[in-house]
Write a protein that holds these residues in place. Sequence first.
Motif, mmCIF file in Angstrom:
data_model
loop_
_atom_site.group_PDB
_atom_site.id
_atom_site.type_symbol
_atom_site.label_atom_id
_atom_site.label_comp_id
_atom_site.label_asym_id
_atom_site.label_seq_id
_atom_site.Cartn_x
_atom_site.Cartn_y
_atom_site.Cartn_z
ATOM 1 N N GLY A 239 20.895 -56.991 24.824
ATOM 2 C CA GLY A 239 22.346 -57.016 24.670
ATOM 3 C C GLY A 239 23.063 -56.627 25.946
ATOM 4 O O GLY A 239 24.091 -57.220 26.301
ATOM 5 N N LEU A 240 22.532 -55.633 26.659
ATOM 6 C CA LEU A 240 23.143 -55.194 27.916
ATOM 7 C C LEU A 240 23.078 -56.294 28.975
ATOM 8 O O LEU A 240 24.054 -56.532 29.706
ATOM 9 N N ALA A 241 21.949 -56.993 29.045
ATOM 10 C CA ALA A 241 21.825 -58.089 30.013
ATOM 11 C C ALA A 241 22.826 -59.197 29.707
ATOM 12 O O ALA A 241 23.459 -59.755 30.615
ATOM 13 N N SER A 242 22.996 -59.507 28.423
ATOM 14 C CA SER A 242 23.922 -60.573 28.037
ATOM 15 C C SER A 242 25.364 -60.219 28.397
ATOM 16 O O SER A 242 26.081 -61.026 29.001
ATOM 17 N N ILE A 243 25.805 -59.018 28.069
ATOM 18 C CA ILE A 243 27.191 -58.644 28.334
ATOM 19 C C ILE A 243 27.442 -58.482 29.832
ATOM 20 O O ILE A 243 28.562 -58.719 30.313
ATOM 21 N N THR A 244 26.427 -58.115 30.589
ATOM 22 C CA THR A 244 26.583 -58.004 32.039
ATOM 23 C C THR A 244 26.906 -59.366 32.642
ATOM 24 O O THR A 244 27.812 -59.503 33.480
ATOM 25 N N ILE A 245 26.187 -60.397 32.196
ATOM 26 C CA ILE A 245 26.455 -61.752 32.693
ATOM 27 C C ILE A 245 27.855 -62.202 32.271
ATOM 28 O O ILE A 245 28.610 -62.787 33.061
ATOM 29 N N VAL A 246 28.216 -61.927 31.018
ATOM 30 C CA VAL A 246 29.543 -62.315 30.527
ATOM 31 C C VAL A 246 30.637 -61.642 31.354
ATOM 32 O O VAL A 246 31.624 -62.281 31.740
ATOM 33 N N TYR A 247 30.471 -60.364 31.637
ATOM 34 C CA TYR A 247 31.490 -59.639 32.404
ATOM 35 C C TYR A 247 31.608 -60.179 33.831
ATOM 36 O O TYR A 247 32.724 -60.352 34.342
ATOM 37 N N LEU A 248 30.471 -60.463 34.479
ATOM 38 C CA LEU A 248 30.518 -60.979 35.846
ATOM 39 C C LEU A 248 31.208 -62.337 35.904
ATOM 40 O O LEU A 248 31.923 -62.641 36.857
ATOM 41 N N ALA B 141 40.397 -65.268 28.646
ATOM 42 C CA ALA B 141 39.932 -66.622 28.329
ATOM 43 C C ALA B 141 38.493 -66.825 28.802
ATOM 44 O O ALA B 141 37.645 -67.348 28.065
ATOM 45 N N ARG B 142 38.211 -66.392 30.034
ATOM 46 C CA ARG B 142 36.838 -66.499 30.531
ATOM 47 C C ARG B 142 35.896 -65.623 29.724
ATOM 48 O O ARG B 142 34.742 -65.989 29.471
ATOM 49 N N LEU B 143 36.373 -64.463 29.326
ATOM 50 C CA LEU B 143 35.545 -63.546 28.544
ATOM 51 C C LEU B 143 35.102 -64.201 27.237
ATOM 52 O O LEU B 143 33.928 -64.144 26.854
ATOM 53 N N LEU B 144 36.047 -64.842 26.556
ATOM 54 C CA LEU B 144 35.729 -65.525 25.301
ATOM 55 C C LEU B 144 34.765 -66.682 25.521
ATOM 56 O O LEU B 144 33.762 -66.822 24.810
ATOM 57 N N LEU B 145 35.052 -67.519 26.504
ATOM 58 C CA LEU B 145 34.215 -68.683 26.750
ATOM 59 C C LEU B 145 32.816 -68.282 27.199
ATOM 60 O O LEU B 145 31.815 -68.860 26.752
ATOM 61 N N ALA B 146 32.738 -67.295 28.089
ATOM 62 C CA ALA B 146 31.423 -66.836 28.544
ATOM 63 C C ALA B 146 30.644 -66.195 27.397
ATOM 64 O O ALA B 146 29.423 -66.373 27.298
ATOM 65 N N GLY B 147 31.351 -65.462 26.523
ATOM 66 C CA GLY B 147 30.682 -64.860 25.376
ATOM 67 C C GLY B 147 30.111 -65.902 24.437
ATOM 68 O O GLY B 147 28.970 -65.781 23.962
ATOM 69 N N VAL B 148 30.875 -66.952 24.171
ATOM 70 C CA VAL B 148 30.393 -68.035 23.302
ATOM 71 C C VAL B 148 29.196 -68.732 23.946
ATOM 72 O O VAL B 148 28.187 -69.030 23.278
ATOM 73 N N ALA B 149 29.296 -68.989 25.254
ATOM 74 C CA ALA B 149 28.195 -69.669 25.950
ATOM 75 C C ALA B 149 26.925 -68.816 25.946
ATOM 76 O O ALA B 149 25.822 -69.319 25.675
ATOM 77 N N MET B 150 27.052 -67.514 26.221
ATOM 78 C CA MET B 150 25.877 -66.651 26.232
ATOM 79 C C MET B 150 25.297 -66.490 24.834
ATOM 80 O O MET B 150 24.079 -66.409 24.662
ATOM 81 N N SER B 151 26.150 -66.465 23.820
ATOM 82 C CA SER B 151 25.652 -66.401 22.449
ATOM 83 C C SER B 151 24.788 -67.619 22.130
ATOM 84 O O SER B 151 23.707 -67.500 21.540
ATOM 85 N N ALA B 152 25.260 -68.799 22.542
ATOM 86 C CA ALA B 152 24.486 -70.018 22.302
ATOM 87 C C ALA B 152 23.175 -70.009 23.076
ATOM 88 O O ALA B 152 22.117 -70.393 22.554
#
Length: 333
Positions: free
Chosen positions: A125-134, A145-156
């Motif tokens: 989980g930490l690795a995923s959120i780190t990528i989303v934040y960067l 907007a980027r936060l939402l889109l990156a979160g959806v992409a990383m979830s997929a």
Amino acid sequence: MGLLAVLIGTIGAAVAVGSTTTAWADVYRVLAHRLFGLGPAPDPTVDRIVWRLRLPRAALACVVGGGLSIIGVAMQTLVRNPLAEPYILGISSGASAGASFFYLGFLPPLLSKALTMPLAAFVGGLASITIVYLVARDGVRVSVARLLLAGVAMSALMASLTSFVTFSSPEPDKLRAVLFWLLGSLSGARWGLLPIPAVTTALGLGALLVLARPLDAMLVGEEPARSLGMPVEALKRGLIVLATLVTGTLVAVSGAIGFVGLIVPHAVRLLVGVPHRRLVPLSFVAGAIFLCWADLAARTVLPGQELPVGILTALCGVPFFLVLLRRRAYHFG
């Protein structure tokens, strides 16, 4: 006070009811002896059922349900979207991927020896959120907007990795265990597992109560909040860190239990409105009640077997939420 009374009764029902029903008098006898040293020692079988099996499970349900609910409040305020929930930033998918890689033996042996399943889930989980934040960071600012889109992409992405290692596993017994965990389960609850999620959730609850006024300001938009003197960017980073810490810890001990952080905050808003000084604590109590009842149903609805609690949170919570949404005027923000 009413919700607290309901919570106490709910915990009592969760301890007394199960595959073997325990009399309420026996429950009180065990608690009085264990907590206050009153009365004679209870029957060893009843003591084991109440104190070692059901009470830790009810306590973990309260911590997980309350924690997911308050993080749902924070995420909905951060992105100003009523569909936001604790898993929107890819934390849950990353944690699920980390747990799957660990349990199914897809990690290097040296790394596997240094990790446990909860720790592997937290690291994922930490690795995923780190990528989303960067990805979401734009200089010193964080783009919602980027936060939402990156979160959806990383979830997929993380969900696809989890599916890959799941279907690649040659061991069907382990595969079944992982699938059960991915749908959420409190069956591994024990007293030794409670301190870390309890402390983490308590810190999250305290932080959101302190931030109640800035969160109210965030609901009207970033620019109005800045004009009121709120440190918007620092607040966004703080909410991301808080969501990562609490959600990652809870997913590590219970698996991915969906809908709690989405449904409960909206249901509480229908009752008390949007001010966070009321919304946050009441969402915590309501989330604890909701997950306790969902877990009780998961243990008892099918004789002789247990369902993943994530199935019950969706089956029980969504219809209730839709009825509330239909019968009363509702406004987000």
